[in-house]
Design an enzyme around this catalytic site. Structure first.
Site, PDB file in Angstrom:
ATOM      1  N   LEU A 134      53.002  25.612  49.606  1.00  0.00           N
ATOM      2  CA  LEU A 134      52.501  25.018  48.361  1.00  0.00           C
ATOM      3  C   LEU A 134      53.558  25.097  47.255  1.00  0.00           C
ATOM      4  O   LEU A 134      53.256  25.033  46.071  1.00  0.00           O
ATOM      5  CB  LEU A 134      51.199  25.705  47.927  1.00  0.00           C
ATOM      6  CG  LEU A 134      50.051  25.600  48.939  1.00  0.00           C
ATOM      7  CD1 LEU A 134      48.822  26.360  48.452  1.00  0.00           C
ATOM      8  CD2 LEU A 134      49.679  24.145  49.212  1.00  0.00           C
ATOM      9  N   GLY A 156      54.901  31.535  50.923  1.00  0.00           N
ATOM     10  CA  GLY A 156      55.181  31.020  52.263  1.00  0.00           C
ATOM     11  C   GLY A 156      54.066  30.172  52.840  1.00  0.00           C
ATOM     12  O   GLY A 156      53.937  30.054  54.055  1.00  0.00           O
ATOM     13  N   GLU A 204      55.270  12.954  54.262  1.00  0.00           N
ATOM     14  CA  GLU A 204      55.868  14.253  54.603  1.00  0.00           C
ATOM     15  C   GLU A 204      57.185  14.047  55.333  1.00  0.00           C
ATOM     16  O   GLU A 204      57.283  13.212  56.241  1.00  0.00           O
ATOM     17  CB  GLU A 204      54.872  15.025  55.487  1.00  0.00           C
ATOM     18  CG  GLU A 204      54.875  16.507  55.254  1.00  0.00           C
ATOM     19  CD  GLU A 204      54.370  16.882  53.859  1.00  0.00           C
ATOM     20  OE1 GLU A 204      55.234  17.057  52.966  1.00  0.00           O
ATOM     21  OE2 GLU A 204      53.162  16.987  53.681  1.00  0.00           O
ATOM     22  N   HIS A 205      58.182  14.801  54.928  1.00  0.00           N
ATOM     23  CA  HIS A 205      59.532  14.712  55.500  1.00  0.00           C
ATOM     24  C   HIS A 205      60.112  13.303  55.322  1.00  0.00           C
ATOM     25  O   HIS A 205      60.849  12.814  56.168  1.00  0.00           O
ATOM     26  CB  HIS A 205      59.540  15.142  56.977  1.00  0.00           C
ATOM     27  CG  HIS A 205      59.321  16.619  57.141  1.00  0.00           C
ATOM     28  ND1 HIS A 205      60.343  17.534  56.991  1.00  0.00           N
ATOM     29  CD2 HIS A 205      58.207  17.330  57.386  1.00  0.00           C
ATOM     30  CE1 HIS A 205      59.842  18.760  57.166  1.00  0.00           C
ATOM     31  NE2 HIS A 205      58.554  18.661  57.398  1.00  0.00           N
ATOM     32  N   SER A 265      59.123  40.210  38.624  1.00  0.00           N
ATOM     33  CA  SER A 265      58.024  39.397  39.135  1.00  0.00           C
ATOM     34  C   SER A 265      56.891  40.304  39.572  1.00  0.00           C
ATOM     35  O   SER A 265      57.107  41.232  40.361  1.00  0.00           O
ATOM     36  CB  SER A 265      58.487  38.548  40.326  1.00  0.00           C
ATOM     37  OG  SER A 265      57.343  37.997  40.954  1.00  0.00           O
ATOM     38  N   ASP A 314      59.156  18.666  45.800  1.00  0.00           N
ATOM     39  CA  ASP A 314      58.404  19.818  45.283  1.00  0.00           C
ATOM     40  C   ASP A 314      58.722  20.068  43.814  1.00  0.00           C
ATOM     41  O   ASP A 314      57.832  20.277  42.985  1.00  0.00           O
ATOM     42  CB  ASP A 314      58.731  21.085  46.093  1.00  0.00           C
ATOM     43  CG  ASP A 314      58.504  20.890  47.572  1.00  0.00           C
ATOM     44  OD1 ASP A 314      57.882  19.883  47.958  1.00  0.00           O
ATOM     45  OD2 ASP A 314      58.965  21.741  48.354  1.00  0.00           O
ATOM     46  N   SER A 331      55.862  27.551  46.230  1.00  0.00           N
ATOM     47  CA  SER A 331      56.066  28.667  45.311  1.00  0.00           C
ATOM     48  C   SER A 331      57.535  28.725  44.870  1.00  0.00           C
ATOM     49  O   SER A 331      57.823  29.079  43.722  1.00  0.00           O
ATOM     50  CB  SER A 331      55.621  29.987  45.943  1.00  0.00           C
ATOM     51  OG  SER A 331      56.212  30.160  47.197  1.00  0.00           O
TER      52      SER A 331
HETATM   53  C1  GLA Z   1      59.489  20.940  51.861  1.00  0.00           C
HETATM   54  C2  GLA Z   1      60.662  20.411  51.040  1.00  0.00           C
HETATM   55  C3  GLA Z   1      60.354  19.023  50.488  1.00  0.00           C
HETATM   56  C4  GLA Z   1      59.879  18.076  51.584  1.00  0.00           C
HETATM   57  C5  GLA Z   1      58.779  18.738  52.416  1.00  0.00           C
HETATM   58  C6  GLA Z   1      58.387  17.924  53.606  1.00  0.00           C
HETATM   59  O1  GLA Z   1      58.381  21.157  51.031  1.00  0.00           O
HETATM   60  O2  GLA Z   1      60.962  21.284  49.988  1.00  0.00           O
HETATM   61  O3  GLA Z   1      61.496  18.505  49.847  1.00  0.00           O
HETATM   62  O4  GLA Z   1      60.946  17.667  52.385  1.00  0.00           O
HETATM   63  O5  GLA Z   1      59.148  20.030  52.881  1.00  0.00           O
HETATM   64  O6  GLA Z   1      57.815  16.739  53.201  1.00  0.00           O
END
Ligand code: GLA
Length: 384
Positions: free
Chosen positions: A122, A119, A30-31, A64, A169, A124
């Protein structure tokens, strides 16, 4: 009503293409994506359905089901200015196609309908971008690969929506594989698929939506850039933990140093996690997930009380390998990896615990890893 019928009812003609782009859940990493590191997401069976047809008159129309009150939003091809509404995402994608050398020649009608909670972390937004991008590719026979569609979606989000997100994502939504997570090197875009074995994936939605998520996200990026500059590397995740330890004193700002520590160690945990999965060691993978949560809470400071509670409560439930917040943070969901036989008990325990603490029942999604976006032309739609 399925997406083709819904499209036809609204626009009085059948769609030329239709399909689905999945959301994603990140298992670990993550990040790290915008720090040139590894991520380990899978596409899930919640996402965005899309149907579309070309128009000869150079007008784009978007509808939508999830933003029904906005009605049909129209943009002429000659003026694709943003309108500060949900349709800026597909419009951003159309403009990004041009920026990538694929100008869209005609207008089109679009219908979107999603079952991803908005929000909730996940993806969207990424699913919407990838759905729009994949539909445009099919409608206009544009020779782009799914990876390029992911990059186009990310470009749209960075440039037109103003979130400096990494590639995770969109990549997961475009490139996921059924039963597998994707180990992606966000620096080189090299990737490999890792089978998830028989473990169950359960997502728990804290129901917290943090309105500051995008500004805090951009702030974290800046802090990491400052840390990388201080050490003199292009990307933090090019450092091993040992290299980081020997150089960290160069990062004089203590906040930036904590952010960097998270990125460097999280990247290592992601590599170790993938290795653990290769050896089918789900207990080890879960342990790394738990460490990831602690680091996101303490060093990266992107968690919140609700997510901490959910992760900590889950980690104590029998049969759970690991639990952590997933996605950008400041609210959203936890991802929980567990034995199949533990799912039912887990769901009732975590619901009761959360209700007891915060007075509301969390939404829970038992998901499985899915293929990336899939759009078919009308002939295929008829036959399937
Ligand atoms: C969001 C961003 C991703 C990633 C995550 C954290 O989902 O869109 O690119 O940086 O946060 O891991």
């Amino acid at each position: 009503m399925n997406i083709e019928k819904a499209f036809e009812k609204l626009y009085n003609k059948p769609p030329e293409v239709s399909g689905f782009a999945p959301g994603r859940v990140n298992l670990i990493g993550e990040h790290t994506d915008y720090n040139g590191g590894r991520v380990f997401p899978c596409a899930i069976d919640l996402g965005i359905f899309c149907a579309a047809s070309r128009r000869e008159d150079g007008v784009f129309r978007f509808f939508s089901k999830n933003f029904e009150s906005a009605g049909i939003v129209e943009y002429p091809l000659s003026d694709l200015s943003l309108k500060n509404c949900w349709a800026d995402y597909p419009i951003g994608v159309i403009r990004a196609f041009s920026a990538f050398g694929y100008p869209i020649p005609l207008g089109a009608d679009f219908y979107f309908s999603g079952d991803l909670p908005d929000g909730a972390g996940l993806s969207s937004s990424a699913a919407l971008e990838v759905a729009a991008g994949t539909a445009l590719k099919e409608l206009f026979s544009i020779p782009v690969t799914p990876q390029e569609i992911a990059l186009i979606g990310q470009f749209a989000e960075n440039r037109f929506i103003g979130v400096s997100c990494g590639i995770m994502d969109q990549f997961a939504s475009a490139m996921g594989r059924s039963g597998h997570a994707v180990l992606l090197n966000a620096d080189t875009l090299e990737y490999e698929y890792a089978p998830l074995g028989g473990a169950a994936l359960v997502i728990v939605n804290s129901g917290v939506k943090h309105s500051l998520a995008s500004s805090a996200y951009n702030e974290r990026r800046r802090e990491c850039e400052a840390a990388a500059n201080a050490i003199g590397v292009r990307a933090l995740c090019s450092l091993t933990p040992d290299e980081f330890e020997s150089k960290k004193r160069l990062i004089t700002d203590s906040v930036c140093q904590k952010r960097a520590r998270h990125a460097v160690y999280e990247n290592q945990r992601t590599l170790d996690g993938a290795e653990a999965l290769r050896r089918s060691n789900l207990n080890e993978f879960g342990r790394l997930m738990n460490l990831s949560h602690a680091s996101l809470r303490d060093d990266y400071e992107v968690s919140c009380a609700e997510l901490d509670f959910l992760a900590e409560a889950a980690q104590k439930i029998k049969g759970v390998y690991g639990s952590r917040m997933t996605g950008g943070g400041f609210g959203g969901c936890t991802v929980n990896l567990m034995e199949q036989s533990a799912v039912e008990h887990f769901i009732s325990e975590i619901k009761a615990a959360y209700k007891g603490q915060f007075g509301r029942t969390p939404e829970i999604y038992t998901v499985s890893a899915q293929n990336g976006a899939d759009m078919r032309g009308n002939d295929d739609i008829q036959h399937n």
